[in-house]
Design a protein around this motif. Structure first.
Motif, PDB file in Angstrom:
ATOM      1  N   PRO A  19       0.802  -1.221   0.000  1.00  0.00           N
ATOM      2  CA  PRO A  19       0.000   0.000   0.000  1.00  0.00           C
ATOM      3  C   PRO A  19       0.833   1.269   0.000  1.00  0.00           C
ATOM      4  N   GLU A  20       2.109   1.157   0.328  1.00  0.00           N
ATOM      5  CA  GLU A  20       3.006   2.315   0.355  1.00  0.00           C
ATOM      6  C   GLU A  20       4.431   1.835   0.170  1.00  0.00           C
ATOM      7  N   ARG A  21       5.314   2.750  -0.184  1.00  0.00           N
ATOM      8  CA  ARG A  21       6.718   2.381  -0.337  1.00  0.00           C
ATOM      9  C   ARG A  21       7.318   2.009   1.017  1.00  0.00           C
ATOM     10  N   LEU A  22       8.199   1.034   1.007  1.00  0.00           N
ATOM     11  CA  LEU A  22       8.823   0.599   2.241  1.00  0.00           C
ATOM     12  C   LEU A  22       9.811   1.642   2.741  1.00  0.00           C
ATOM     13  N   PRO A  23       9.926   1.781   4.053  1.00  0.00           N
ATOM     14  CA  PRO A  23      10.971   2.659   4.606  1.00  0.00           C
ATOM     15  C   PRO A  23      12.357   2.172   4.192  1.00  0.00           C
ATOM     16  N   GLN A  24      13.336   3.013   4.356  1.00  0.00           N
ATOM     17  CA  GLN A  24      14.691   2.672   3.917  1.00  0.00           C
ATOM     18  C   GLN A  24      15.276   1.491   4.674  1.00  0.00           C
ATOM     19  N   ASP A  25      14.817   1.306   5.911  1.00  0.00           N
ATOM     20  CA  ASP A  25      15.360   0.206   6.703  1.00  0.00           C
ATOM     21  C   ASP A  25      14.549  -1.078   6.577  1.00  0.00           C
ATOM     22  N   GLU A  26      13.605  -1.118   5.633  1.00  0.00           N
ATOM     23  CA  GLU A  26      12.788  -2.306   5.417  1.00  0.00           C
ATOM     24  C   GLU A  26      12.919  -2.759   3.973  1.00  0.00           C
ATOM     25  N   PHE A  27      12.980  -4.071   3.773  1.00  0.00           N
ATOM     26  CA  PHE A  27      13.157  -4.602   2.425  1.00  0.00           C
ATOM     27  C   PHE A  27      12.400  -5.913   2.278  1.00  0.00           C
ATOM     28  N   ALA A  96     -11.145 -18.693  -8.740  1.00  0.00           N
ATOM     29  CA  ALA A  96      -9.812 -19.048  -8.253  1.00  0.00           C
ATOM     30  C   ALA A  96      -8.733 -18.320  -9.045  1.00  0.00           C
ATOM     31  N   TYR A  97      -8.924 -18.230 -10.358  1.00  0.00           N
ATOM     32  CA  TYR A  97      -7.938 -17.555 -11.207  1.00  0.00           C
ATOM     33  C   TYR A  97      -7.850 -16.073 -10.858  1.00  0.00           C
ATOM     34  N   MET A  98      -9.003 -15.411 -10.717  1.00  0.00           N
ATOM     35  CA  MET A  98      -9.004 -13.986 -10.400  1.00  0.00           C
ATOM     36  C   MET A  98      -8.440 -13.737  -9.002  1.00  0.00           C
ATOM     37  N   THR A  99      -8.742 -14.630  -8.076  1.00  0.00           N
ATOM     38  CA  THR A  99      -8.180 -14.492  -6.730  1.00  0.00           C
ATOM     39  C   THR A  99      -6.672 -14.595  -6.755  1.00  0.00           C
ATOM     40  N   SER A 100      -6.165 -15.572  -7.526  1.00  0.00           N
ATOM     41  CA  SER A 100      -4.719 -15.728  -7.641  1.00  0.00           C
ATOM     42  C   SER A 100      -4.072 -14.505  -8.283  1.00  0.00           C
ATOM     43  N   ARG A 101      -4.719 -13.964  -9.315  1.00  0.00           N
ATOM     44  CA  ARG A 101      -4.167 -12.801 -10.017  1.00  0.00           C
ATOM     45  C   ARG A 101      -4.137 -11.550  -9.144  1.00  0.00           C
ATOM     46  N   THR A 102      -5.077 -11.415  -8.235  1.00  0.00           N
ATOM     47  CA  THR A 102      -5.198 -10.179  -7.458  1.00  0.00           C
ATOM     48  C   THR A 102      -4.630 -10.284  -6.045  1.00  0.00           C
ATOM     49  N   THR A 103      -4.158 -11.476  -5.660  1.00  0.00           N
ATOM     50  CA  THR A 103      -3.603 -11.674  -4.324  1.00  0.00           C
ATOM     51  C   THR A 103      -2.084 -11.657  -4.371  1.00  0.00           C
ATOM     52  N   VAL A 104      -1.499 -10.863  -3.508  1.00  0.00           N
ATOM     53  CA  VAL A 104      -0.038 -10.810  -3.393  1.00  0.00           C
ATOM     54  C   VAL A 104       0.327 -10.884  -1.919  1.00  0.00           C
ATOM     55  N   TYR A 105       1.184 -11.842  -1.577  1.00  0.00           N
ATOM     56  CA  TYR A 105       1.712 -11.963  -0.227  1.00  0.00           C
ATOM     57  C   TYR A 105       3.150 -11.461  -0.229  1.00  0.00           C
ATOM     58  N   THR A 106       3.501 -10.663   0.764  1.00  0.00           N
ATOM     59  CA  THR A 106       4.841 -10.097   0.850  1.00  0.00           C
ATOM     60  C   THR A 106       5.403 -10.313   2.249  1.00  0.00           C
ATOM     61  N   LEU A 107       6.604 -10.839   2.311  1.00  0.00           N
ATOM     62  CA  LEU A 107       7.335 -10.969   3.572  1.00  0.00           C
ATOM     63  C   LEU A 107       8.509 -10.002   3.544  1.00  0.00           C
ATOM     64  N   THR A 108       8.539  -9.084   4.487  1.00  0.00           N
ATOM     65  CA  THR A 108       9.676  -8.178   4.612  1.00  0.00           C
ATOM     66  C   THR A 108      10.455  -8.548   5.876  1.00  0.00           C
ATOM     67  N   ASN A 109      11.475  -7.790   6.169  1.00  0.00           N
ATOM     68  CA  ASN A 109      12.256  -8.052   7.377  1.00  0.00           C
ATOM     69  C   ASN A 109      11.557  -7.567   8.645  1.00  0.00           C
ATOM     70  N   LYS A 110      10.295  -7.052   8.490  1.00  0.00           N
ATOM     71  CA  LYS A 110       9.566  -6.572   9.656  1.00  0.00           C
ATOM     72  C   LYS A 110       8.117  -7.046   9.726  1.00  0.00           C
ATOM     73  N   ARG A 111       7.540  -7.459   8.617  1.00  0.00           N
ATOM     74  CA  ARG A 111       6.107  -7.749   8.622  1.00  0.00           C
ATOM     75  C   ARG A 111       5.715  -8.660   7.463  1.00  0.00           C
ATOM     76  N   VAL A 112       4.472  -9.108   7.518  1.00  0.00           N
ATOM     77  CA  VAL A 112       3.836  -9.802   6.407  1.00  0.00           C
ATOM     78  C   VAL A 112       2.722  -8.896   5.895  1.00  0.00           C
ATOM     79  N   VAL A 113       2.685  -8.671   4.593  1.00  0.00           N
ATOM     80  CA  VAL A 113       1.667  -7.830   3.981  1.00  0.00           C
ATOM     81  C   VAL A 113       0.836  -8.707   3.044  1.00  0.00           C
TER      82      VAL A 113
END
Length: 227
Positions: A19-27, A96-113
């Motif tokens: 939803p927003e750019r990650l801070p400099q200390d997060e990747f 199922a196809y549309m759900t897969s296309r629109t779902t993104v899971y992200t793991l950073t060094n601080k959180r799961v998005v």
């Protein structure tokens, strides 16, 4: 290097899946989406639906078959149920196809998005410090689910998370990364990152009863304690 969203479908995202750019200390450590076939089978139960529709077709065709009628009579008896069955299965697969296309899971060094939603897109930020435990459920070919149990009394609505949520946990829904590839690799990254963030040791212990049941169903469960 940040992952940019160069497409048009989610051009409002400053960074793909976030939803927003990650801070400099997060990747970003890992980013992925559900596998369509595995999601259709595990979350939308398309195989069970296919069996159900097949039984309906057989039930409709049985009187003609029992009387020894010809092929034309058999086809006539299923002329409505067969197309409706195909439409139903096609609709579920499309979901199922549309759900897969629109779902993104992200793991950073601080959180799961978790970016979810076909029509209305929402993002959930899950700080790793708020994660109490993770349950890994193997599906097949390295695919699997990772379910996150959260600390505290705060809860996310089950309907807001579905299908990225653990089934039947309605009182306190548990967000899930559904049908993701290389689930073991992702779970190890999650465990190591959680340890670094909290300073606590993460213990991986097999769920014996679940493993016995899983071996019978050609699946395997792993309970990862993060407390």
């Amino acid at each position: 290097m940040p992952i940019e969203n160069l497409g048009h479908e989610y051009e409002f995202e400053p960074q793909y899946g976030l939803p927003e750019r990650l801070p400099q200390d997060e990747f970003i450590l890992w980013q992925g989406s559900p596998d369509v076939a595995a999601l259709a089978s595990s979350a939308f139960h398309i195989k069970k639906l296919a069996i159900y529709f097949a039984l309906l077709i057989v039930a409709c065709a049985w009187p003609a078959l029992d009387e020894g009628s010809g092929l034309v009579a058999v086809l006539q008896s299923i002329k409505w149920i067969a197309p409706l069955s195909l439409i139903g299965l096609g609709s579920v697969w499309l979901m199922a196809y549309m759900t897969s296309r629109t779902t993104v899971y992200t793991l950073t060094n601080k959180r799961v998005v978790m970016r979810l939603g076909i029509v209305f897109t929402v993002s959930f930020n899950l700080p790793l410090k708020q994660v109490a435990a993770a349950d890994v459920r193997m599906l097949h070919d390295g695919l699997g689910d990772i379910t996150l149990a959260l600390k505290g009394s705060d809860r996310i609505g089950w309907i807001h998370l579905w299908p990225s949520v653990r089934p039947w946990r309605l009182a306190k829904p548990e967000p899930s990364l559904r049908a993701i590839p290389d689930v073991h690799m992702v779970s190890e990254k999650l465990r190591d990152t959680w340890t670094q963030v909290t300073g606590l040791a993460a213990n991986a212990t097999p769920n014996v009863e679940a493993s016995v049941q899983a071996s019978q169903a050609k699946t395997q469960n792993l309970q990862v304690s993060l407390t």
